[in-house]
Design an enzyme around this catalytic site. Structure first.
Site, PDB file in Angstrom:
ATOM      1  N   SER A 680       6.074   3.460   9.987  1.00 58.62           N
ATOM      2  CA  SER A 680       6.368   2.680   8.787  1.00 58.62           C
ATOM      3  C   SER A 680       7.221   1.449   9.057  1.00 58.62           C
ATOM      4  O   SER A 680       7.419   0.620   8.156  1.00 58.62           O
ATOM      5  CB  SER A 680       7.064   3.564   7.741  1.00 58.62           C
ATOM      6  N   LYS A 723      12.798   6.028   0.139  1.00 60.49           N
ATOM      7  CA  LYS A 723      13.036   4.700   0.705  1.00 60.49           C
ATOM      8  C   LYS A 723      13.462   3.709  -0.377  1.00 60.49           C
ATOM      9  O   LYS A 723      14.392   2.906  -0.182  1.00 60.49           O
ATOM     10  CB  LYS A 723      11.782   4.200   1.412  1.00 60.49           C
TER      11      LYS A 723
END
Length: 783
Positions: A680, A723
């Protein structure tokens, strides 16, 4: 004959397993040819006098000089009886101790030169003490051998004038080993002989006492069993006379009555009836009877057809779920869906749920809440660290100590065939030579198979299809794919700061205040104090550390009240810092000015999300790509892919392609002590490198997450909620993410979605446009 006329050469008779002492009489059986010849020579030529010397090894049939001891006894043959041509019986009496000087084997028998070797005797205090001790030991030993004659023999010993004769009598009476008897015969003086005799007789007494103890215990056990048998027979006779029931018969009748009343499936009833008949025929003393009784009790106590009635009121169930837990809407919705199905189809099979999430988010307590909402019994069993498959399936009855597996025992405790059964920590199942518990769960957690689950101990099919199985795990990585395929996975993400504040006010603070004996009239927690506690003293997705911190503050407040304080204590940020000390965590905050080569990324961690900065610098005259910060293989590959993409498209972005080949690049991701991996950070590395090569800084209010390919596509990632919450905690207002992750925003609290700006990208050009506006003079057109 006079001593001076005693011949110095006499026949020798070798003794096996025996020693003759002076002044003692000993019967002997003589069979070996040399021994018979020695006896004949003693009778014919030496008036029956013969030397008796013990063999070192009784297994030697033809002993020589090296096979005999050097000390023996001169004896007189008193009587001889020839039983056959090959054997004779003789009686000898010992005359004196002698030393063998030389052995002669030239004749058909052994002969020896000898000299008298009497036992030296000195009248000393030690010798007198040893003599008294020996007599006392002898009396004690004889009492154990023959209690009836003990007093008479003790008197004889006390009146004996020659202690050497007493030693000889005791050594012979106790049948000491030949080497011990020879030691006594070879003693250099009387004191040493007495010392050795005391040692050997003490040892023999210990052996006698141990032997007597063993015999007494065995006789006691036998007499106890005989006594119990007689008493049982008498009890049975008395009960027959009084017209009372036989206990064994009463036990069988009780089991038969329970069997008739039990609601059992037909095949189970048939098997239980057959085993009850066998139980009736087994004697009460047989261990198998107890094993069979335990099995029958289990069969009769299991809830074969016992079901609790489900509470099908949707509104009440929703109220209970909301009362016990804040948030977790996906889980609550799934339970309410099952209730809706049960209202339409009562025979519907229960779902098999798997709650996956970090520690402390409420997975275990959620199971109890679900059971309460459905009105079902709740049983929990932790399978973490389980290695033995038999713990789940049970052991066969043929094994000693066999018992049913944990699943059947849980059903027995629940008392209903449709409980909510939680298998906690399923991701921590072990595996070794005793089997694979995860493989055993394949049948249990399969709705198509668990209606006929067969426990090894029970050995009959048990229906688990109505059980609501709830499993919990922190990660799915360790679960075998066939097992994961049977589970309906529901992910429980971490809580946002706002959610933690609400949960603390509703549940944690009242619980900890009650534990400390306080009320909200004594201590209050304003929101500012809670936010300080959450951000600076606990960094986790769950709530365990937060509850511990609240409990610690409550205990400190209780101490102050115990010391006499009466005023209300308000846990504001300053007081929390004062009570708990320096901040444990310093939250990552957005950097005000980002230099060229730095980009803001987002990461998922087991304790929630975090902000990380990818830093890149050019190395003049360097070569290649250097990566530091404990980056995993996947993360390193993402950085290399980002560099390769930029190198291939350098002209499009106004970057000098020579800088790729003529200068090296160093990429670092703080903090260096924390391992990092995953795809990511791909677009973050691409933005950092684009900013570095173009010398244009990225926006400092924007975080990003997403995987990059060599063709510039942006692929979806996981952990979106964690996140985004991390970006918000750090003060960032914009988040760039893959377009395929737009659907994941529904997991975010509404106020977070309203506060943050989200940019969705399918290609890296769109990421560059959102993060480095000056890189592209005009929007890129996908072609």
């Amino acid at each position: 004959m006079p001593e001076s006329e005693v011949p110095q050469m006499l026949p020798v008779l070798a003794l096996k397993n025996v020693v003759l002492y002076p002044k003692l009489v000993l019967p002997l059986s003589v069979g070996r040819e040399p021994s018979r010849a020695a006896v004949d020579a003693a009778i014919e030529k030496h008036e029956g006098e013969i030397l008796l010397v013990a063999q070192r090894d009784p297994g030697v049939e033809t002993p020589g000089a090296d096979d005999l001891y050097q000390t023996g006894t001169r004896a007189k043959i008193r009587k001889i009886l020839r039983t056959s041509q090959q054997s004779m019986e003789i009686i000898v009496s010992g005359m004196e101790r002698i030393a063998v000087l030389r052995l002669d084997a030239a004749m058909p028998f052994l002969a020896a030169e000898w000299e008298s070797h009497p036992l030296p005797e000195e009248k000393t205090t030690e010798e007198e003490a040893l003599r008294t001790a020996l007599y006392e030991l002898a009396g004690k030993a004889i009492e154990k051998i023959n209690p009836q004659a003990a007093e008479q023999i003790a008197g004889l010993l006390a009146s004996a004038d020659d202690p050497a004769q007493v030693i000889a009598l005791l050594a012979t009476a106790f049948s000491l080993d030949v080497d011990k008897q020879q030691e006594l015969l070879e003693a250099p003086d009387l004191a040493e002989a007495l010392r050795q005799a005391v040692k050997h007789i003490s040892h023999e007494i210990q052996v006698l006492e141990m032997r007597q103890k063993i015999v007494n215990e065995a006789q006691s056990e036998i007499s106890k069993e005989q006594r119990e048998y007689v008493l049982r027979r008498q009890l049975k006779a008395i009960q027959n006379e009084l017209g009372e029931d036989d206990p064994e018969r009463a036990e069988v009748d009780e089991l038969r009555e329970r069997l008739e009343k039990a609601d059992l499936p037909e095949d189970v009833r048939k098997e239980a009836t057959r085993e009850l008949g066998r139980f009736e025929r087994i004697p009460s003393q047989s261990p198998e009877r107890h094993i069979l009784r335990t099995w029958l009790d289990l069969v009769l106590e299991l809830p074969w057809r016992v079901y609790t009635e489900d509470a099908l009121e949707i509104a009440r169930a929703r109220e209970i779920l909301n009362e016990d837990h804040y948030g977790l809407d996906d889980v609550k919705e799934r339970i309410l869906e099952h209730l809706g199905v049960l209202r339409r189809n009562p025979d519907a099979k229960a779902p098999i749920l798997c709650f996956v999430g970090p520690p402390g988010v409420g997975k275990t307590s959620l199971g109890q809440s679900i059971a309460r909402a459905l009105g079902r019994k709740f049983e929990r069993m932790s399978v973490g660290g389980l290695h033995d498959e038999a713990e789940l399936r049970g052991h066969r009855r043929t094994y000693i100590g066999a018992m049913a597996g944990r699943l059947i025992q849980a059903m027995r405790r629940a008392g209903a065939a449709n409980p909510a059964l939680m298998l906690d920590e399923i991701d921590k199942l072990g595996r070794d030579f005793r089997g694979d518990p995860a493989a055993a769960l394949l049948e249990v957690l399969d709705p198509a198979q668990n209606s006929t689950f067969r426990d090894n101990y029970l050995d009959m099919p048990f229906d688990l299809s109505k059980v609501l199985f709830i499993t919990t795990a922190n990660t799915l990585d360790t679960l075998p794919q066939p097992l994961l395929d049977r589970l309906e996975v529901i992910r429980l993400a971490g809580y946002s700061e706002e959610e933690k504040v609400v949960i603390a006010n509703r549940y944690l603070i009242p619980r900890q205040l009650k534990e400390a004996g306080l009320t909200d009239e004594n201590v209050t927690f304003p929101d500012a104090g809670l936010r300080k506690l959450i951000s600076s003293y606990t960094r986790e997705a769950g709530l365990r550390n937060l509850e511990r911190a609240i409990g610690r503050l409550a205990r400190k407040a209780a101490l102050k009240f115990a010391e006499g304080q009466e005023d209300l204590i308000e846990m504001d940020p300053e007081r929390i810092t004062d009570l708990l000390g320096p901040e444990t965590f310093l939250p990552e905050s957005a950097q005000k000015n980002l230099p060229a080569g730095v980009a803001t990324g987002l990461a998922w961690t087991p304790s929630g999300g975090d902000v990380l900065y990818v830093e890149a610098i050019l190395l003049p005259s360097g070569k290649g790509l250097t990566l530091t910060g404990q980056l995993g293989e996947v993360m390193q590959e993402s950085a290399k892919a980002a560099q390769s993409y930029l190198w291939a498209h350098a002209e499009e972005y106004g970057i000098d392609a020579k800088s790729f080949s003529e200068m090296g690049v160093h990429i670092h991701v703080p903090a260096g002590a924390i391992p990092k991996d995953g795809p990511s950070a791909g677009i973050t590395a691409a933005v950092a490198l684009a900013s570095l090569y173009s010398k244009k800084p990225a926006r400092n209010d924007t975080a990003m997450t997403g995987e990059i390919t060599l063709t510039g596509r942006v692929l979806p990632i996981g952990g979106v909620k964690e996140k985004v919450l991390a970006a918000r905690r750090a003060g960032l207002t914009r988040v760039v993410m893959p377009k395929a992750n737009a659907k994941d925003l529904r997991d975010l609290p509404e106020h977070v979605r309203n506060e943050m700006e989200f940019i969705f990208a399918e290609r890296i050009d769109e990421v560059f446009a959102a993060t480095i506006p000056e890189l592209l003079p005009e929007p890129a057109v996908a072609g």
